[in-house]
Design a protein around this motif. Structure first.
Motif, mmCIF file in Angstrom:
data_model
loop_
_atom_site.group_PDB
_atom_site.id
_atom_site.type_symbol
_atom_site.label_atom_id
_atom_site.label_comp_id
_atom_site.label_asym_id
_atom_site.label_seq_id
_atom_site.Cartn_x
_atom_site.Cartn_y
_atom_site.Cartn_z
ATOM 1 N N SER A 1 0.830 -1.200 0.000
ATOM 2 C CA SER A 1 0.000 0.000 0.000
ATOM 3 C C SER A 1 0.867 1.252 0.000
ATOM 4 C CB SER A 1 -0.914 -0.019 1.211
ATOM 5 O OG SER A 1 -1.699 1.135 1.242
ATOM 6 N N ILE A 2 1.964 1.203 0.732
ATOM 7 C CA ILE A 2 2.881 2.345 0.771
ATOM 8 C C ILE A 2 3.491 2.563 -0.598
ATOM 9 C CG2 ILE A 2 5.059 3.200 1.720
ATOM 10 C CD1 ILE A 2 4.264 1.768 4.340
ATOM 11 N N ARG A 3 3.898 1.467 -1.258
ATOM 12 C CA ARG A 3 4.477 1.605 -2.604
ATOM 13 C C ARG A 3 3.473 2.194 -3.587
ATOM 14 N NH1 ARG A 3 6.084 -3.665 -1.864
ATOM 15 N NH2 ARG A 3 8.004 -3.718 -0.697
ATOM 16 N N SER A 4 2.227 1.765 -3.522
ATOM 17 C CA SER A 4 1.228 2.313 -4.446
ATOM 18 C C SER A 4 0.967 3.789 -4.137
ATOM 19 C CB SER A 4 -0.066 1.505 -4.401
ATOM 20 O OG SER A 4 -0.712 1.644 -3.162
ATOM 21 N N THR A 5 0.997 4.151 -2.864
ATOM 22 C CA THR A 5 0.845 5.560 -2.491
ATOM 23 C C THR A 5 2.033 6.375 -2.986
ATOM 24 O OG1 THR A 5 -0.411 4.942 -0.526
ATOM 25 C CG2 THR A 5 0.518 7.161 -0.565
ATOM 26 N N GLN A 6 3.242 5.832 -2.836
ATOM 27 C CA GLN A 6 4.436 6.522 -3.334
ATOM 28 C C GLN A 6 4.366 6.701 -4.839
ATOM 29 O OE1 GLN A 6 7.331 3.757 -1.905
ATOM 30 N NE2 GLN A 6 7.863 5.016 -0.131
ATOM 31 N N GLN A 7 3.941 5.655 -5.543
ATOM 32 C CA GLN A 7 3.843 5.731 -7.004
ATOM 33 C C GLN A 7 2.806 6.767 -7.413
ATOM 34 O OE1 GLN A 7 2.905 2.042 -8.917
ATOM 35 N NE2 GLN A 7 3.317 2.849 -10.945
ATOM 36 N N MET A 8 1.675 6.793 -6.727
ATOM 37 C CA MET A 8 0.638 7.773 -7.042
ATOM 38 C C MET A 8 1.142 9.197 -6.811
ATOM 39 S SD MET A 8 -2.872 8.765 -5.112
ATOM 40 C CE MET A 8 -1.821 9.212 -3.771
ATOM 41 N N LEU A 9 1.815 9.418 -5.677
ATOM 42 C CA LEU A 9 2.353 10.753 -5.386
ATOM 43 C C LEU A 9 3.416 11.159 -6.393
ATOM 44 C CD1 LEU A 9 2.595 10.650 -1.500
ATOM 45 C CD2 LEU A 9 1.031 12.015 -2.884
ATOM 46 N N CYS A 10 4.262 10.221 -6.752
ATOM 47 C CA CYS A 10 5.302 10.508 -7.742
ATOM 48 C C CYS A 10 4.673 10.837 -9.097
ATOM 49 C CB CYS A 10 6.242 9.314 -7.861
ATOM 50 S SG CYS A 10 7.644 9.615 -8.950
ATOM 51 N N THR A 11 3.668 10.082 -9.497
ATOM 52 C CA THR A 11 2.968 10.338 -10.758
ATOM 53 C C THR A 11 2.326 11.717 -10.749
ATOM 54 O OG1 THR A 11 2.534 7.980 -11.031
ATOM 55 C CG2 THR A 11 1.148 9.496 -12.293
ATOM 56 N N LYS A 12 1.670 12.061 -9.653
ATOM 57 C CA LYS A 12 1.037 13.385 -9.558
ATOM 58 C C LYS A 12 2.084 14.495 -9.585
ATOM 59 C CE LYS A 12 -3.222 12.118 -7.373
ATOM 60 N NZ LYS A 12 -4.343 12.706 -6.702
ATOM 61 N N TRP A 13 3.219 14.257 -8.940
ATOM 62 C CA TRP A 13 4.274 15.267 -8.927
ATOM 63 C C TRP A 13 4.845 15.475 -10.331
ATOM 64 C CZ3 TRP A 13 9.527 15.346 -10.015
ATOM 65 C CH2 TRP A 13 10.187 16.513 -9.629
ATOM 66 N N VAL A 14 5.082 14.386 -11.071
ATOM 67 C CA VAL A 14 5.617 14.504 -12.435
ATOM 68 C C VAL A 14 4.598 15.211 -13.324
ATOM 69 C CG1 VAL A 14 6.293 13.177 -14.482
ATOM 70 C CG2 VAL A 14 7.201 12.558 -12.236
ATOM 71 N N CYS A 15 3.321 14.872 -13.196
ATOM 72 C CA CYS A 15 2.282 15.568 -13.973
ATOM 73 C C CYS A 15 2.268 17.056 -13.655
ATOM 74 C CB CYS A 15 0.915 14.959 -13.699
ATOM 75 S SG CYS A 15 0.682 13.339 -14.414
ATOM 76 N N TRP A 16 2.319 17.385 -12.376
ATOM 77 C CA TRP A 16 2.356 18.793 -11.975
ATOM 78 C C TRP A 16 3.580 19.488 -12.562
ATOM 79 C CZ3 TRP A 16 6.218 21.213 -9.215
ATOM 80 C CH2 TRP A 16 5.975 22.545 -8.882
ATOM 81 N N LEU A 17 4.735 18.833 -12.477
ATOM 82 C CA LEU A 17 5.974 19.416 -12.987
ATOM 83 C C LEU A 17 5.836 19.770 -14.463
ATOM 84 C CD1 LEU A 17 9.036 20.039 -12.448
ATOM 85 C CD2 LEU A 17 9.475 17.750 -13.328
ATOM 86 N N PHE A 18 5.325 18.841 -15.266
ATOM 87 C CA PHE A 18 5.207 19.106 -16.696
ATOM 88 C C PHE A 18 4.110 20.107 -17.008
ATOM 89 C CE2 PHE A 18 8.055 15.614 -17.116
ATOM 90 C CZ PHE A 18 8.712 15.874 -18.312
ATOM 91 N N LEU A 19 2.977 20.020 -16.336
ATOM 92 C CA LEU A 19 1.872 20.925 -16.645
ATOM 93 C C LEU A 19 2.113 22.343 -16.145
ATOM 94 C CD1 LEU A 19 -1.177 18.609 -15.950
ATOM 95 C CD2 LEU A 19 -0.313 19.373 -18.169
ATOM 96 N N GLU A 20 2.754 22.481 -15.019
ATOM 97 C CA GLU A 20 2.918 23.808 -14.423
ATOM 98 C C GLU A 20 4.267 24.460 -14.712
ATOM 99 O OE1 GLU A 20 0.542 25.542 -12.937
ATOM 100 O OE2 GLU A 20 -0.840 23.889 -13.287
ATOM 101 N N ILE A 21 5.316 23.689 -14.871
ATOM 102 C CA ILE A 21 6.651 24.264 -15.028
ATOM 103 C C ILE A 21 7.141 24.135 -16.465
ATOM 104 C CG2 ILE A 21 9.044 24.224 -14.217
ATOM 105 C CD1 ILE A 21 7.035 25.072 -12.052
ATOM 106 N N VAL A 22 7.263 22.917 -16.954
ATOM 107 C CA VAL A 22 7.832 22.686 -18.288
ATOM 108 C C VAL A 22 6.975 23.333 -19.365
ATOM 109 C CG1 VAL A 22 8.472 20.912 -19.977
ATOM 110 C CG2 VAL A 22 9.000 20.581 -17.548
#
Length: 78
Positions: free
Chosen positions: A24-45
């Motif tokens: 469950s922790i790994r899936s939460t980490q993966q979800m947070l990482c995915t959301k962070w990468v999406c945010w990075l590309f949509l808001e910064i890049v």
């Protein structure tokens, strides 16, 4: 990993007073990482590309997008 939260270590944490298992922790980490990468590309890049480049299509190949530095594009159209 340089980020301890994303490291593959034996982790245990409490969420709403319930202990999460490693899977469950790994899936939460993966979800947070995915959301962070999406945010990075949509808001910064995306904003950096938009600020520094002009994007256009060619007439022959409508699926190809060409990026020109804004200063180069200004010289081409003037």
């Amino acid at each position: 990993s340089d980020f301890p939260f994303f490291a593959n270590k034996q982790l245990c944490c409490m969420v709403n007073e319930h202990e999460l298992q490693n899977e469950s922790i790994r899936s939460t980490q993966q979800m947070l990482c995915t959301k962070w990468v999406c945010w990075l590309f949509l808001e910064i890049v995306k904003k950096l590309v938009h600020f520094n480049f002009y994007a256009t299509e060619s007439q022959e190949c409508r699926l190809n997008i060409y990026y020109y530095r804004k200063c180069s594009w200004e010289r081409l159209i003037s």
